[in-house]
Design a protein around this motif. Structure first.
Motif, PDB file in Angstrom:
ATOM      1  N   LEU A  65      45.124  42.742  54.291  1.00  0.00           N
ATOM      2  CA  LEU A  65      44.916  42.038  53.024  1.00  0.00           C
ATOM      3  C   LEU A  65      43.456  41.616  52.893  1.00  0.00           C
ATOM      4  O   LEU A  65      42.839  41.149  53.853  1.00  0.00           O
ATOM      5  CB  LEU A  65      45.807  40.789  52.947  1.00  0.00           C
ATOM      6  N   SER A  66      42.922  41.772  51.678  1.00  0.00           N
ATOM      7  CA  SER A  66      41.556  41.333  51.404  1.00  0.00           C
ATOM      8  C   SER A  66      41.442  40.987  49.925  1.00  0.00           C
ATOM      9  O   SER A  66      42.374  41.229  49.141  1.00  0.00           O
ATOM     10  CB  SER A  66      40.541  42.415  51.778  1.00  0.00           C
ATOM     11  N   THR A  67      40.307  40.421  49.530  1.00  0.00           N
ATOM     12  CA  THR A  67      40.091  40.043  48.133  1.00  0.00           C
ATOM     13  C   THR A  67      38.817  40.700  47.617  1.00  0.00           C
ATOM     14  O   THR A  67      37.924  41.068  48.385  1.00  0.00           O
ATOM     15  CB  THR A  67      39.972  38.519  47.991  1.00  0.00           C
ATOM     16  N   ALA A  68      38.735  40.848  46.286  1.00  0.00           N
ATOM     17  CA  ALA A  68      37.569  41.471  45.676  1.00  0.00           C
ATOM     18  C   ALA A  68      37.389  40.929  44.266  1.00  0.00           C
ATOM     19  O   ALA A  68      38.316  40.366  43.666  1.00  0.00           O
ATOM     20  CB  ALA A  68      37.723  42.997  45.648  1.00  0.00           C
ATOM     21  N   ASP A  69      36.181  41.103  43.734  1.00  0.00           N
ATOM     22  CA  ASP A  69      35.900  40.750  42.346  1.00  0.00           C
ATOM     23  C   ASP A  69      36.339  41.882  41.429  1.00  0.00           C
ATOM     24  O   ASP A  69      36.308  43.061  41.805  1.00  0.00           O
ATOM     25  CB  ASP A  69      34.410  40.477  42.143  1.00  0.00           C
ATOM     26  N   LEU A  70      36.719  41.526  40.217  1.00  0.00           N
ATOM     27  CA  LEU A  70      37.198  42.492  39.234  1.00  0.00           C
ATOM     28  C   LEU A  70      36.109  42.835  38.233  1.00  0.00           C
ATOM     29  O   LEU A  70      35.372  41.963  37.768  1.00  0.00           O
ATOM     30  CB  LEU A  70      38.407  41.902  38.485  1.00  0.00           C
ATOM     31  N   THR A  71      36.001  44.116  37.902  1.00  0.00           N
ATOM     32  CA  THR A  71      35.131  44.552  36.822  1.00  0.00           C
ATOM     33  C   THR A  71      35.894  45.555  35.963  1.00  0.00           C
ATOM     34  O   THR A  71      37.036  45.916  36.276  1.00  0.00           O
ATOM     35  CB  THR A  71      33.828  45.180  37.365  1.00  0.00           C
ATOM     36  N   MET A  72      35.268  46.010  34.876  1.00  0.00           N
ATOM     37  CA  MET A  72      35.925  46.931  33.957  1.00  0.00           C
ATOM     38  C   MET A  72      34.865  47.800  33.292  1.00  0.00           C
ATOM     39  O   MET A  72      33.792  47.323  32.935  1.00  0.00           O
ATOM     40  CB  MET A  72      36.698  46.130  32.902  1.00  0.00           C
ATOM     41  N   ASP A  73      35.170  49.096  33.131  1.00  0.00           N
ATOM     42  CA  ASP A  73      34.198  49.976  32.495  1.00  0.00           C
ATOM     43  C   ASP A  73      34.406  50.011  30.978  1.00  0.00           C
ATOM     44  O   ASP A  73      35.286  49.322  30.443  1.00  0.00           O
ATOM     45  CB  ASP A  73      34.241  51.376  33.105  1.00  0.00           C
ATOM     46  N   LEU A  74      33.612  50.815  30.277  1.00  0.00           N
ATOM     47  CA  LEU A  74      33.652  50.847  28.810  1.00  0.00           C
ATOM     48  C   LEU A  74      34.999  51.297  28.272  1.00  0.00           C
ATOM     49  O   LEU A  74      35.391  50.920  27.162  1.00  0.00           O
ATOM     50  CB  LEU A  74      32.557  51.780  28.278  1.00  0.00           C
ATOM     51  N   GLN A  75      35.703  52.128  29.030  1.00  0.00           N
ATOM     52  CA  GLN A  75      37.010  52.621  28.586  1.00  0.00           C
ATOM     53  C   GLN A  75      38.152  51.674  28.949  1.00  0.00           C
ATOM     54  O   GLN A  75      39.303  51.946  28.648  1.00  0.00           O
ATOM     55  CB  GLN A  75      37.276  54.010  29.174  1.00  0.00           C
ATOM     56  N   GLY A  76      37.832  50.563  29.603  1.00  0.00           N
ATOM     57  CA  GLY A  76      38.855  49.590  29.956  1.00  0.00           C
ATOM     58  C   GLY A  76      39.500  49.842  31.304  1.00  0.00           C
ATOM     59  O   GLY A  76      40.498  49.210  31.649  1.00  0.00           O
ATOM     60  N   LYS A  77      38.932  50.756  32.088  1.00  0.00           N
ATOM     61  CA  LYS A  77      39.476  51.023  33.413  1.00  0.00           C
ATOM     62  C   LYS A  77      38.962  49.968  34.384  1.00  0.00           C
ATOM     63  O   LYS A  77      37.766  49.758  34.517  1.00  0.00           O
ATOM     64  CB  LYS A  77      39.063  52.417  33.885  1.00  0.00           C
ATOM     65  N   ALA A  78      39.890  49.313  35.061  1.00  0.00           N
ATOM     66  CA  ALA A  78      39.517  48.246  35.984  1.00  0.00           C
ATOM     67  C   ALA A  78      38.950  48.824  37.266  1.00  0.00           C
ATOM     68  O   ALA A  78      39.232  49.959  37.647  1.00  0.00           O
ATOM     69  CB  ALA A  78      40.739  47.377  36.293  1.00  0.00           C
ATOM     70  N   GLY A  79      38.125  48.035  37.947  1.00  0.00           N
ATOM     71  CA  GLY A  79      37.517  48.485  39.191  1.00  0.00           C
ATOM     72  C   GLY A  79      37.105  47.307  40.052  1.00  0.00           C
ATOM     73  O   GLY A  79      37.185  46.146  39.637  1.00  0.00           O
ATOM     74  N   ILE A  80      36.650  47.604  41.240  1.00  0.00           N
ATOM     75  CA  ILE A  80      36.175  46.592  42.174  1.00  0.00           C
ATOM     76  C   ILE A  80      34.677  46.403  41.952  1.00  0.00           C
ATOM     77  O   ILE A  80      33.910  47.354  42.049  1.00  0.00           O
ATOM     78  CB  ILE A  80      36.460  47.000  43.622  1.00  0.00           C
ATOM     79  N   ALA A  81      34.273  45.184  41.635  1.00  0.00           N
ATOM     80  CA  ALA A  81      32.864  44.902  41.369  1.00  0.00           C
ATOM     81  C   ALA A  81      32.043  45.039  42.643  1.00  0.00           C
ATOM     82  O   ALA A  81      32.450  44.581  43.711  1.00  0.00           O
ATOM     83  CB  ALA A  81      32.705  43.509  40.780  1.00  0.00           C
ATOM     84  N   GLU A  82      30.888  45.673  42.522  1.00  0.00           N
ATOM     85  CA  GLU A  82      30.017  45.848  43.681  1.00  0.00           C
ATOM     86  C   GLU A  82      29.295  44.554  44.044  1.00  0.00           C
ATOM     87  O   GLU A  82      28.993  44.314  45.209  1.00  0.00           O
ATOM     88  CB  GLU A  82      28.991  46.950  43.397  1.00  0.00           C
ATOM     89  N   ARG A  83      29.010  43.726  43.037  1.00  0.00           N
ATOM     90  CA  ARG A  83      28.287  42.487  43.279  1.00  0.00           C
ATOM     91  C   ARG A  83      29.174  41.281  42.982  1.00  0.00           C
ATOM     92  O   ARG A  83      29.941  41.287  42.033  1.00  0.00           O
ATOM     93  CB  ARG A  83      27.022  42.423  42.427  1.00  0.00           C
ATOM     94  N   HIS A  84      29.040  40.264  43.802  1.00  0.00           N
ATOM     95  CA  HIS A  84      29.822  39.039  43.610  1.00  0.00           C
ATOM     96  C   HIS A  84      29.130  38.146  42.577  1.00  0.00           C
ATOM     97  O   HIS A  84      27.930  37.873  42.681  1.00  0.00           O
ATOM     98  CB  HIS A  84      29.952  38.297  44.934  1.00  0.00           C
ATOM     99  N   ASP A  85      29.879  37.721  41.568  1.00  0.00           N
ATOM    100  CA  ASP A  85      29.364  36.834  40.530  1.00  0.00           C
ATOM    101  C   ASP A  85      30.281  35.620  40.451  1.00  0.00           C
ATOM    102  O   ASP A  85      31.416  35.716  39.972  1.00  0.00           O
ATOM    103  CB  ASP A  85      29.316  37.560  39.187  1.00  0.00           C
ATOM    104  N   GLU A  86      29.797  34.486  40.918  1.00  0.00           N
ATOM    105  CA  GLU A  86      30.628  33.281  40.960  1.00  0.00           C
ATOM    106  C   GLU A  86      31.045  32.804  39.576  1.00  0.00           C
ATOM    107  O   GLU A  86      32.043  32.102  39.429  1.00  0.00           O
ATOM    108  CB  GLU A  86      29.888  32.162  41.684  1.00  0.00           C
TER     109      GLU A  86
END
Length: 268
Positions: A65-86
């Motif tokens: 188990l681990s945690t990650a930040d969420l991001t999303m591209d222009l088409q609405g596809k979710a992904g794992i953010a490369e940079r942490h933004d508090e």
């Protein structure tokens, strides 16, 4: 804390991350429910939710188990953010029961997750809890499939929040005078996510409404500080006489009284 479990949509296809080998070998068959959790939170409060992992294989399953930040591209596809933004992250809020769990063959287990919202937190917060197989090849030359999936968390403060958006740009493409495609770039400049919807109003040179085309938005989800690209198609041949037109894009954001508008002129 009350769960609102959304249906699995193309917008969240990221969370079926599989890394494939080119040779046959051991594979893993498991799912995690729910795929998405949408919750309200209160500053300084602790809440809990149970995820459920189903091991659909005839062998024991070990997951990390681990945690990650969420991001999303222009088409609405979710992904794992490369940079942490508090600013919009709840990655550090998760309290995991253990970094490693073992599930018996053809069994399911609950995973209790704590969500500790710090004092002073407000707005939208987003993150992912990832579950990845722990690989232990049974032979030196064995090739395996690495499986990774997880649950997306969309958290919104019960108090202070700002729901706001702008239309960054509108472009169009004409396909042989049989179809006009509109490309609408929407930016979330608030501090919580929203689900956009809308349409394109078509007017002729006399400023008379001749037709409208709905925006194809899917879930319409836009995260704070993110852009989404929506499209609309006008292909009603019966109303597409040669001439000059004006397209008025209308984007509606729940909780925002004023409809966003932007116009573009074109000819067919």
């Amino acid at each position: 804390m009350k769960n609102c479990i959304l249906k699995i949509c193309g917008v969240f296809s990221l969370l079926l991350l599989l890394f494939f080998s080119q040779s046959p070998g051991r594979s893993f068959n498991f799912i995690v429910m729910p795929p998405i959790v949408e919750e309200k939170y209160k500053s300084g409060s602790m809440s809990k939710i149970n995820l459920t992992v189903h091991n659909n294989d005839s062998s024991p399953l070990t997951l990390l188990l681990s945690t990650a930040d969420l991001t999303m591209d222009l088409q609405g596809k979710a992904g794992i953010a490369e940079r942490h933004d508090e600013t919009f992250s709840c990655k550090e809020w998760f309290v995991l029961p253990s970094p490693r769990i073992v599930i018996a063959p053809n069994a399911q287990v609950p995973i209790p997750i704590g969500i500790q919202a710090p004092y002073g937190a407000f707005g939208g917060k987003y993150g992912i809890i990832l579950l990845q197989t722990e690989l232990k090849p049974r032979a030196a030359d064995e090739v395996t499939l690495l499986g990774q999936t997880g649950t997306i968390f969309l958290l919104e403060s019960a108090g202070q929040k700002k729901r706001s958006a702008i239309i960054r740009d509108v472009k169009m493409t004409i396909l042989k005078a049989e179809e006009v495609q509109f490309h609408v770039l929407v930016h979330n400049d608030g501090n919580v996510h929203f689900r956009a919807k809308g349409y394109v109003l078509i007017k002729n040179h006399l400023d008379k409404i001749v037709d409208r085309a709905p925006l194809q938005v899917g879930t319409g989800l836009v995260l704070p500080a993110h852009d989404r690209l929506f499209q609309a198609k006008w292909n009603n041949k019966r109303k597409m006489a040669a001439g000059e037109y004006r397209a008025i894009v209308n984007v509606q954001i729940p909780g925002v009284a004023k409809t966003l508008q932007k116009a573009i002129s074109f000819a067919i």
